[in-house]
Design an enzyme around this catalytic site. Sequence first.
Site, short mmCIF file in Angstrom:
data_model
loop_
_atom_site.label_atom_id
_atom_site.label_comp_id
_atom_site.label_asym_id
_atom_site.label_seq_id
_atom_site.Cartn_x
_atom_site.Cartn_y
_atom_site.Cartn_z
N GLU A 259 0.89 -1.17 0.00
CA GLU A 259 0.00 0.00 0.00
C GLU A 259 0.92 1.21 0.00
O GLU A 259 1.57 1.51 0.99
CB GLU A 259 -0.91 -0.04 1.22
N CYS A 293 -1.47 8.92 2.79
CA CYS A 293 -1.28 8.41 1.43
C CYS A 293 -2.45 8.78 0.53
O CYS A 293 -2.29 8.98 -0.66
CB CYS A 293 -1.08 6.90 1.46
N GLU A 394 4.59 12.92 -4.72
CA GLU A 394 3.94 12.87 -3.41
C GLU A 394 4.77 13.68 -2.41
O GLU A 394 5.92 13.35 -2.15
CB GLU A 394 3.83 11.42 -2.94
P1 NDP Z 1 9.32 4.40 4.12
O1 NDP Z 1 8.39 3.93 3.09
O2 NDP Z 1 10.76 4.35 3.81
O3 NDP Z 1 9.09 3.61 5.50
C1 NDP Z 1 7.98 2.81 5.79
C2 NDP Z 1 8.45 1.59 6.57
O4 NDP Z 1 9.35 0.82 5.78
C3 NDP Z 1 9.22 1.94 7.84
O5 NDP Z 1 8.90 1.00 8.84
C4 NDP Z 1 10.66 1.81 7.38
O6 NDP Z 1 11.59 1.59 8.41
C5 NDP Z 1 10.56 0.60 6.48
N1 NDP Z 1 11.67 0.46 5.53
C6 NDP Z 1 12.46 1.44 5.03
N2 NDP Z 1 13.36 0.90 4.16
C7 NDP Z 1 13.12 -0.43 4.12
C8 NDP Z 1 13.71 -1.51 3.42
N3 NDP Z 1 14.71 -1.34 2.55
N4 NDP Z 1 13.23 -2.75 3.61
C9 NDP Z 1 12.21 -2.96 4.46
N5 NDP Z 1 11.61 -1.97 5.16
C10 NDP Z 1 12.05 -0.72 4.99
O7 NDP Z 1 8.87 5.83 4.56
P2 NDP Z 1 9.73 7.09 4.94
O8 NDP Z 1 9.53 7.36 6.34
O9 NDP Z 1 11.17 7.01 4.53
O10 NDP Z 1 9.00 8.14 4.05
C11 NDP Z 1 9.38 8.33 2.70
C12 NDP Z 1 8.20 8.78 1.90
O11 NDP Z 1 7.29 7.70 1.77
C13 NDP Z 1 7.36 9.87 2.55
O12 NDP Z 1 7.90 11.13 2.37
C14 NDP Z 1 6.06 9.67 1.88
O13 NDP Z 1 6.08 10.29 0.61
C15 NDP Z 1 5.97 8.18 1.71
N6 NDP Z 1 5.20 7.52 2.76
C16 NDP Z 1 4.02 6.96 2.40
C17 NDP Z 1 3.24 6.36 3.35
C18 NDP Z 1 1.94 5.77 3.00
O14 NDP Z 1 1.10 5.59 3.87
N7 NDP Z 1 1.71 5.39 1.77
C19 NDP Z 1 3.62 6.33 4.76
C20 NDP Z 1 4.93 6.88 5.02
C21 NDP Z 1 5.65 7.45 4.04
P3 NDP Z 1 12.25 2.81 9.24
O15 NDP Z 1 11.69 4.06 8.72
O16 NDP Z 1 11.81 2.47 10.62
O17 NDP Z 1 13.71 2.70 9.06
#
Ligand code: NDP
Length: 498
Positions: A259, A293, A394
């Site tokens: 998602e 999102c 986004e």
């Molecule tokens: P991420 O998508 O990177 O993080 C979401 C989750 O994935 C966190 O638990 C994170 O861990 C984890 N994660 C990060 N890298 C990996 C990997 N290589 N393998 C497995 N898991 C991983 O979100 P960000 O916080 O970096 O945000 C980046 C952008 O994503 C935002 O600016 C926004 O545009 C979008 N976003 C979209 C969301 C949605 O609901 N669709 C929610 C959040 C962000 P951790 O951060 O703990 O290291």
Amino acid sequence: MKTLAPKKTAVKTYAMLVDGKLVQAEGGALRDITDPASGELLARVPESGRADAKKAVAAARRAFDSGPWRKTTAQDRGRLLFKVAEGIRARAKSLAELEVRNMGKPLAEAEYDAADAAACFEFYGGLATKVHGETMSVPANSMSFVLREPVGVCGQIIPWNYPLLMAAWKLAPALAAGCTVVLKPSELTPLTALELCPILLEAGFPDGVVNVVTGPGAGVGEELAESPLVDKVAFTGGTVTGRRIAQAATGNLKKVTLELGGKNPNIVFADADFEAAVDGALFAAFANQGEVCSAGSRLLVEKKVHKELVAAMLKKAPRIKLGHGLTPGVKMGPLVSSAHRDKVEGYIKVGKEEGAKLVLGGGRPKGAEFDKGWFVEPTIFDHVKPSMRVAREEIFGPVLSVIPFADEAEAVRLANDTEYGLAAGVWTTNVTKGVRVLRELRAGITWLNTYHPTFNEMPWGGYKQSGYGRELGLYGIQAYLETKQVNINLDEAPLGWY
Ligand code: NDP
């Protein structure tokens, strides 16, 4: 402005849940968790790495392959989920307040999330007993039926914008289906998921069935996506990370649910109820600081009412009071982190450079109460061109791009002119036109004359680069089920083929 000073309490060190025990990370590393509105240290949480994730995955594997979980009935699983719901409801107030302190959102939104998280466990508690297959009885000498079985061990990775609710969306359907799980919350916002651990323990899940591991994506998250012992990975977060996870999951061809993000169109036609559309456009863009999102971050407005609608939004925007989410009357909190504020401010700069007309906000609010938090004002760019980055990428913050359109055909074309396909809204009093337009939109979640309400009972997920699969509703449990064909021969005579 009267602000509520963050409550001074002793800093708690949390434990995570692995194999039925509340534990610290191997080596004992901890991470400080702070309030994004004030910088206050809130708690310390285990900072685990791959070794901890491997332990949790091994526990989930054992629990799935050889523990008592396999033998639980759907009724038993349903009852466990109801107990989790009760546990959340009993602590709803403290969970909501903790969510505000950790993530920044206004209290009313966090209260809604806590109630919705409990309702999610209730919905899947009830649904656990309603998973049925199909039967077929032709040809006459045979019978064939379908068994639905749990997918297996699930790695679940969640973001920071709805920490408790996302934990519920992931855990409830997987556990209802009979899977075992390892949940990884965001490093930034792990506290409410960790508060769930004692609730899960009290409910009485067998050891290893549900595990919660805190640590970074680089390490814990990667292990969940890569591990050959994990059968499915479910992820909510950014598209870039989602793509990485999908690639990492190819090693053992895990099932994947993603998602991801959106750049969602919210279309206002000239015949819309004007006041409702003004309210709806602001709420679509700025609820949860725009860190959603499904935020309506592209406002497409019919030219006939464009000027008037933007003016009405600007008149109403001062009601979006910024501050600490626990301060009464606050409607918008800080962004989740300093790095995220940098990203959002970077986009505001890009919007100005690209020539979009900044008509609201664009800066940091002034005043001592904002000095230590990651606040950004609600921001509106008008006359945005569809090719601009602020119209295409986004931003995930309180930044709205307004794009005028001439007619229905242009509205549909602009709305679909995005690599994403998560959500979309339409405002018109002509319901026939509204439904016609909704049917043209390539998006998984759509609203007519409203924006944002969603239900545990209905599917959630996107078209195009907004992800794979659906969460919630009946679709949500299907995503955690395998389908087995069972064939029974009713003819006692040998086959006689040779
Ligand atoms: P991420 O998508 O990177 O993080 C979401 C989750 O994935 C966190 O638990 C994170 O861990 C984890 N994660 C990060 N890298 C990996 C990997 N290589 N393998 C497995 N898991 C991983 O979100 P960000 O916080 O970096 O945000 C980046 C952008 O994503 C935002 O600016 C926004 O545009 C979008 N976003 C979209 C969301 C949605 O609901 N669709 C929610 C959040 C962000 P951790 O951060 O703990 O290291």
